[in-house]
Design a protein around this motif. Structure first.
Motif: not given
Length: 365
Positions: A4-5, A11-13, A265-268, A272-273
């Motif tokens: 959750f950096e 970057r997800g947004a 591993d990809r939750e952040g 955001g996405f």
């Protein structure tokens, strides 16, 4: 902060906007069958609003009957009941969002949209790099992934009922927990600590104790309704992301433990996405249409956070190899206009050279 950096969420947004822009450029998204589905989606949105309004209309009718027996001119309890009923249905139970996600189990359109968009992402990638050395290009996603069966091993396609049951159980459990926490928060004296404590418990594992303590402290000061909306936005965004990724996971078979580590591993980036699309999907009527765009955009997302799949005959170890996002930090450090780097190795090499103060040996688009 685990996955959750803050830069991962940002970057997800960004991928929400880039993915939606890429999806809307796909002419196949606007074929006649998709127009028909869009019309059905609008009708579904109207039906959802009507379903949500039924309990409120029923309560209003009861209050109207009571008004013949009791003077309600100076009373405010009727307004409080109606406002809380609307708040519970929309924000606590998330009824509109729940009914929209059920549509994915009724029609295969979203799966078709995902695969069609994946083919479009591949084709635009080739077009963009048609003048480059083919050996430097990444492998394609669509040609191999379309050969994967969407049926579980040893299962028949009629197991839709089983998948639907799992969906209902999953969302039913979350709904019961949400409603219980909200009702406990109405208790005198101890109620004001229920939502902040639930927030701390929820975020402690995801983001660490210090941010969780900050959320706990904010919950003691902010009005209850804002904390409820915050918690439900978090849970609903995660739920939305899982539903949008279902076309991928229905083909590439992960065990429950592998999938848990994949998401962790990809939750952040995933949060955001999904948060951007969740916010847009809540718009009445229009939100139902945006659900299809969210699914199309997820095809673009997959090409950024996974490796191209091998042919099904060579896929035995593929799921385990994808649990860790190997180029995560390299990808998060890319500029927004460099998201289409050729491949993982080249992207990492360019970033290392930049970090050493050297000019990259090869320019990427």
């Amino acid at each position: 902060m685990s996955g959750f950096e803050p830069n991962a969420i940002i970057r997800g947004a960004q991928l929400t906007l880039v993915g939606a822009h890429r999806a809307l450029q796909n002419p196949s998204l606007f074929k006649s069958e998709h127009y028909r589905q869009a019309a059905l989606a609008v009708c579904g949105g109207i039906a959802i609003r009507l379903i949500i309004s039924i309990p409120i209309v029923a309560v209003k009718f009861v209050i109207w009957l009571l008004s013949w027996l009791v003077d309600l001119e100076a009373a405010r309890w009727d307004d409080i009941i109606l406002s809380r009923l609307d708040f519970i249905s929309t924000h606590v139970l998330q009824v509109p969002f729940l009914l929209m996600t059920i549509m994915g189990y009724v029609t295969p359109t979203l799966d078709d949209t995902f695969m069609q968009s994946l083919r479009w992402v591949d084709s635009t990638y080739i077009q963009k790099h048609k003048s480059d050395n083919p050996e430097g290009l990444r492998a394609m996603y669509y040609p191999n992934l379309r050969m994967y069966s969407t049926k579980g091993e040893g299962q028949s396609f009629s197991d839709l009922a089983s998948a639907s049951k799992a969906f209902v159980m999953r969302h039913g459990r979350r709904t019961v927990i949400s409603l219980t926490v909200y009702l406990l928060s109405l208790l005198p004296y101890v109620g004001r600590f229920v939502l902040p404590a639930a927030s701390f418990y929820t975020f402690n594992e995801a983001v660490g104790p210090l941010p969780a303590l900050a959320i706990f402290g904010s919950g003691l000061v902010l009005p209850k309704r804002y904390l409820v909306m915050f918690l439900q936005s978090y849970f609903s965004s995660r739920s939305l992301m899982r539903e949008l990724l279902e076309p991928y996971f229905s083909r590439v078979k992960f065990t429950k433990e592998q999938k848990r580590r994949w998401f962790h591993d990809r939750e952040g980036v995933l949060f955001g996405f999904a948060l951007g699309f969740y916010t847009m999907i809540k718009i009445p009527l229009v939100g139902v249409l945006l659900y299809g765009i969210a699914e199309a955009s997820t095809a673009y997302l997959i090409t950024k956070i996974t490796d191209p799949p091998p042919p099904p005959a060579y896929s035995e170890e593929f799921a385990e190899s994808q649990v860790r996002w190997h180029n995560k930090h390299a990808f998060l450090r890319l500029s927004l206009d460099s998201l289409d780097l050729y491949n993982i190795k080249a992207a990492g090499q360019e970033l290392r050279e930049k970090g050493d103060g050297r000019e990259p040996q090869k320019k990427f688009s």
